[in-house]
Scaffold this motif. Structure first.
Motif, PDB file in Angstrom:
ATOM      1  N   MET A 249      -4.334  -4.375  15.551  1.00 37.70           N
ATOM      2  CA  MET A 249      -3.745  -4.880  14.311  1.00 37.70           C
ATOM      3  C   MET A 249      -2.369  -4.256  14.110  1.00 37.70           C
ATOM      4  SD  MET A 249      -5.229  -4.680  10.421  1.00 37.70           S
ATOM      5  CE  MET A 249      -6.600  -5.750  10.804  1.00 37.70           C
ATOM      6  N   LEU A 250      -1.353  -5.095  13.867  1.00 39.64           N
ATOM      7  CA  LEU A 250      -0.019  -4.579  13.617  1.00 39.64           C
ATOM      8  C   LEU A 250       0.006  -3.799  12.315  1.00 39.64           C
ATOM      9  CD1 LEU A 250       2.080  -7.743  14.537  1.00 39.64           C
ATOM     10  CD2 LEU A 250       1.858  -5.652  15.875  1.00 39.64           C
ATOM     11  N   ARG A 251       0.799  -2.763  12.285  1.00 40.26           N
ATOM     12  CA  ARG A 251       0.849  -1.908  11.110  1.00 40.26           C
ATOM     13  C   ARG A 251       1.566  -2.616   9.963  1.00 40.26           C
ATOM     14  NH1 ARG A 251       4.567   1.914   9.179  1.00 40.26           N
ATOM     15  NH2 ARG A 251       3.603   3.476   7.826  1.00 40.26           N
ATOM     16  N   LEU A 252       0.989  -2.532   8.784  1.00 40.75           N
ATOM     17  CA  LEU A 252       1.597  -3.076   7.583  1.00 40.75           C
ATOM     18  C   LEU A 252       2.741  -2.161   7.130  1.00 40.75           C
ATOM     19  CD1 LEU A 252       1.387  -5.111   5.148  1.00 40.75           C
ATOM     20  CD2 LEU A 252      -0.115  -3.428   4.073  1.00 40.75           C
ATOM     21  N   THR A 253       3.907  -2.741   6.885  1.00 44.37           N
ATOM     22  CA  THR A 253       5.050  -1.931   6.453  1.00 44.37           C
ATOM     23  C   THR A 253       5.649  -2.385   5.128  1.00 44.37           C
ATOM     24  OG1 THR A 253       6.681  -3.285   7.654  1.00 44.37           O
ATOM     25  CG2 THR A 253       5.672  -1.432   8.844  1.00 44.37           C
ATOM     26  N   THR A 254       5.400  -3.647   4.747  1.00 45.51           N
ATOM     27  CA  THR A 254       6.086  -4.216   3.586  1.00 45.51           C
ATOM     28  C   THR A 254       5.089  -4.972   2.719  1.00 45.51           C
ATOM     29  OG1 THR A 254       8.008  -4.549   5.028  1.00 45.51           O
ATOM     30  CG2 THR A 254       8.065  -5.595   2.860  1.00 45.51           C
ATOM     31  N   ILE A 255       5.192  -4.803   1.397  1.00 42.28           N
ATOM     32  CA  ILE A 255       4.302  -5.496   0.469  1.00 42.28           C
ATOM     33  C   ILE A 255       5.144  -6.219  -0.566  1.00 42.28           C
ATOM     34  CG2 ILE A 255       2.389  -5.295  -1.161  1.00 42.28           C
ATOM     35  CD1 ILE A 255       1.615  -2.687   0.189  1.00 42.28           C
ATOM     36  N   GLY A 256       4.948  -7.530  -0.650  1.00 40.92           N
ATOM     37  CA  GLY A 256       5.625  -8.325  -1.658  1.00 40.92           C
ATOM     38  C   GLY A 256       4.739  -8.528  -2.875  1.00 40.92           C
ATOM     39  N   PHE A 257       5.351  -8.531  -4.034  1.00 39.25           N
ATOM     40  CA  PHE A 257       4.625  -8.749  -5.288  1.00 39.25           C
ATOM     41  C   PHE A 257       5.253  -9.898  -6.059  1.00 39.25           C
ATOM     42  CE2 PHE A 257       3.426  -4.411  -4.353  1.00 39.25           C
ATOM     43  CZ  PHE A 257       2.144  -4.287  -4.871  1.00 39.25           C
ATOM     44  N   ASP A 258       4.412 -10.815  -6.498  1.00 43.18           N
ATOM     45  CA  ASP A 258       4.818 -11.784  -7.498  1.00 43.18           C
ATOM     46  C   ASP A 258       5.019 -11.033  -8.811  1.00 43.18           C
ATOM     47  OD1 ASP A 258       5.028 -14.390  -8.846  1.00 43.18           O
ATOM     48  OD2 ASP A 258       3.051 -13.883  -9.652  1.00 43.18           O
ATOM     49  N   ALA A 259       5.728 -11.656  -9.754  1.00 41.02           N
ATOM     50  CA  ALA A 259       5.996 -10.988 -11.031  1.00 41.02           C
ATOM     51  C   ALA A 259       5.163 -11.561 -12.171  1.00 41.02           C
ATOM     52  CB  ALA A 259       7.488 -11.070 -11.363  1.00 41.02           C
ATOM     53  N   ASP A 260       5.427 -12.833 -12.537  1.00 39.46           N
ATOM     54  CA  ASP A 260       4.769 -13.430 -13.701  1.00 39.46           C
ATOM     55  C   ASP A 260       3.266 -13.559 -13.487  1.00 39.46           C
ATOM     56  OD1 ASP A 260       7.200 -13.698 -14.982  1.00 39.46           O
ATOM     57  OD2 ASP A 260       7.519 -15.757 -14.323  1.00 39.46           O
TER      58      ASP A 260
ATOM     59  N   ASP B  29       4.888   4.867   0.721  1.00 45.02           N
ATOM     60  CA  ASP B  29       4.498   4.568   2.102  1.00 45.02           C
ATOM     61  C   ASP B  29       4.901   3.182   2.574  1.00 45.02           C
ATOM     62  OD1 ASP B  29       3.166   7.073   2.403  1.00 45.02           O
ATOM     63  OD2 ASP B  29       1.484   6.261   1.248  1.00 45.02           O
ATOM     64  N   TYR B  30       5.278   2.288   1.655  1.00 47.61           N
ATOM     65  CA  TYR B  30       5.587   0.910   2.020  1.00 47.61           C
ATOM     66  C   TYR B  30       6.853   0.445   1.314  1.00 47.61           C
ATOM     67  CZ  TYR B  30       0.747   1.166   3.501  1.00 47.61           C
ATOM     68  OH  TYR B  30      -0.420   1.558   4.110  1.00 47.61           O
ATOM     69  N   ARG B  31       7.551  -0.483   1.949  1.00 53.53           N
ATOM     70  CA  ARG B  31       8.653  -1.156   1.267  1.00 53.53           C
ATOM     71  C   ARG B  31       8.030  -2.166   0.308  1.00 53.53           C
ATOM     72  NH1 ARG B  31       9.998  -2.334   6.598  1.00 53.53           N
ATOM     73  NH2 ARG B  31      11.503  -0.938   7.578  1.00 53.53           N
ATOM     74  N   LEU B  32       8.369  -2.076  -0.960  1.00 57.32           N
ATOM     75  CA  LEU B  32       7.875  -3.024  -1.948  1.00 57.32           C
ATOM     76  C   LEU B  32       8.996  -3.990  -2.291  1.00 57.32           C
ATOM     77  CD1 LEU B  32       5.832  -0.748  -4.396  1.00 57.32           C
ATOM     78  CD2 LEU B  32       5.182  -1.695  -2.163  1.00 57.32           C
ATOM     79  N   VAL B  33       8.681  -5.274  -2.266  1.00 55.98           N
ATOM     80  CA  VAL B  33       9.665  -6.310  -2.550  1.00 55.98           C
ATOM     81  C   VAL B  33       9.127  -7.202  -3.664  1.00 55.98           C
ATOM     82  CG1 VAL B  33      11.014  -8.223  -1.605  1.00 55.98           C
ATOM     83  CG2 VAL B  33      10.393  -6.296  -0.129  1.00 55.98           C
ATOM     84  N   LEU B  34       9.914  -7.386  -4.712  1.00 55.68           N
ATOM     85  CA  LEU B  34       9.536  -8.299  -5.789  1.00 55.68           C
ATOM     86  C   LEU B  34      10.020  -9.697  -5.409  1.00 55.68           C
ATOM     87  CD1 LEU B  34       8.304  -8.456  -8.664  1.00 55.68           C
ATOM     88  CD2 LEU B  34      10.635  -8.355  -9.539  1.00 55.68           C
ATOM     89  N   ILE B  35       9.087 -10.651  -5.374  1.00 58.71           N
ATOM     90  CA  ILE B  35       9.419 -12.026  -4.993  1.00 58.71           C
ATOM     91  C   ILE B  35       8.938 -12.938  -6.106  1.00 58.71           C
ATOM     92  CG2 ILE B  35       9.197 -13.814  -3.241  1.00 58.71           C
ATOM     93  CD1 ILE B  35       8.351 -11.596  -1.268  1.00 58.71           C
ATOM     94  N   THR B  36       9.867 -13.480  -6.869  1.00 60.79           N
ATOM     95  CA  THR B  36       9.493 -14.250  -8.049  1.00 60.79           C
ATOM     96  C   THR B  36      10.368 -15.492  -8.160  1.00 60.79           C
ATOM     97  OG1 THR B  36       9.210 -14.130 -10.457  1.00 60.79           O
ATOM     98  CG2 THR B  36      11.072 -12.932  -9.535  1.00 60.79           C
ATOM     99  N   LYS B  37       9.844 -16.505  -8.832  1.00 62.29           N
ATOM    100  CA  LYS B  37      10.627 -17.707  -9.079  1.00 62.29           C
ATOM    101  C   LYS B  37      10.721 -17.927 -10.584  1.00 62.29           C
ATOM    102  CE  LYS B  37       6.641 -20.799  -8.468  1.00 62.29           C
ATOM    103  NZ  LYS B  37       6.040 -21.838  -7.607  1.00 62.29           N
TER     104      LYS B  37
END
Length: 233
Positions: free
Chosen positions: A1-12, A116-124
Motif C-alpha cells: 500500500m502506498l503511503r498516505l501523505t496528503t488529506i483533503g477536506f471539504d469545508a461546508d 504528519d500530513y499535508r492538509l488541503v482545504l478543497i471547497t466550492k
C-alpha cells in the motif's frame, strides 16, 4: 500500500455548518410567496431553478439568491412586489454574514493530523464567502493549501493532489457529499472518507460506493485519526 501523505477536506457541512442556513432561508422565501402556491410547489420550483442555474452561477449563496428571485418572478407571473425582491436580497446578505459554527471534533482532528500530513482545504462556492468562513473559523493555519473550485470532479482532485501532494494515489478526501467529495475522489484514485451530515442538499445525493476498497464512512470527524493510522499501518 502506498503511503498516505496528503488529506483533503471539504469545508461546508464537513468542517462547519452550512446547509442549515440555506434551509432556513428557503423556509423564509416560501413563506413570502405563500399566497401564490403550496410550500412544496414553491420549493420544487426553486430547486428546478437552482439546477438550471448551476451552469451559469455556480454553487453558493449568490446563485441561490438569483434562483429565488427567478422563482419569485415565475410563481407570481411577473408580478412579484419590489418589497419581496428586497427581502430576498436581505436574506442573502444575512446568509453571507452568519457566524461560523464549526462541527464536532474538527479542531482537534486537524491539529492531530497536521503534523504528519499535508492538509488541503478543497471547497466550492462563493469565493468571498468561503474565504470569510475560513478566516472566521480560525482553522486556516492547519492547511498547507486552500483550493476554492467551481466544481469537484476526478480531474479536480487529480490536479490538486498533484500540485499540493504526491498525487491522488497517496491522498485522501474527506467530506459529507457522496457526489462531490467521495465518488470523484475515488475515481481519481484517492482514499475517500464520507462524514455524513444530517442536512445534505438534494443535488449532492448519490449512491454510496459500498464495497470499494478505498472507501470508508465515519459518523463524525472524531474517528478520522484512528482510521488514518489503521490505513497506513
Amino acid at each position: 500500500m502506498l503511503r498516505l501523505t496528503t488529506i483533503g477536506f471539504d469545508a461546508d457541512d464537513t468542517l462547519w455548518q452550512n446547509e442549515q442556513f440555506f434551509r432556513m432561508t428557503e423556509d423564509r422565501f416560501v413563506a413570502l410567496l405563500g399566497e401564490h402556491g403550496e410550500a412544496t410547489e414553491i420549493s420544487g420550483r426553486l430547486l428546478e431553478a437552482e439546477r438550471r442555474n448551476l451552469g451559469f452561477y455556480g454553487f453558493g449563496i449568490k446563485g441561490f439568491v438569483l434562483s429565488m428571485i427567478e422563482t419569485a418572478i415565475e410563481v407570481t407571473k411577473g408580478q412579484v412586489p419590489a418589497s419581496v425582491i428586497g427581502e430576498i436580497l436581505a436574506a442573502g446578505r444575512e446568509m453571507a454574514a452568519h457566524p461560523v459554527q464549526t462541527l464536532p471534533h474538527v479542531r482537534e482532528t486537524l491539529e492531530a493530523l497536521s503534523d504528519d500530513y499535508r492538509l488541503v482545504l478543497i471547497t466550492k462556492g462563493d469565493l468571498f464567502d468561503q474565504e470569510r468562513k475560513l478566516a472566521q473559523s480560525g482553522l486556516g493555519d492547519f492547511f498547507h493549501a486552500v483550493e476554492i473550485v467551481s466544481d469537484k470532479k476526478a480531474t479536480t482532485y487529480d490536479r490538486i493532489f498533484s500540485r499540493h501532494g504526491d498525487g491522488a494515489g497517496r491522498a485522501m478526501m474527506v467530506g459529507n457529499s457522496l457526489k462531490s467529495d467521495i465518488l470523484p475522489a475515488l475515481e481519481a484514485g484517492c482514499w475517500a472518507v464520507h462524514v455524513p451530515h444530517h442536512l445534505t442538499w438534494v443535488l449532492e445525493h448519490a449512491d454510496e460506493p459500498v464495497g470499494h476498497g478505498r472507501y470508508h464512512a465515519i459518523p463524525d470527524l472524531g474517528p478520522l485519526r484512528g482510521l488514518v493510522q489503521r490505513l497506513v499501518r
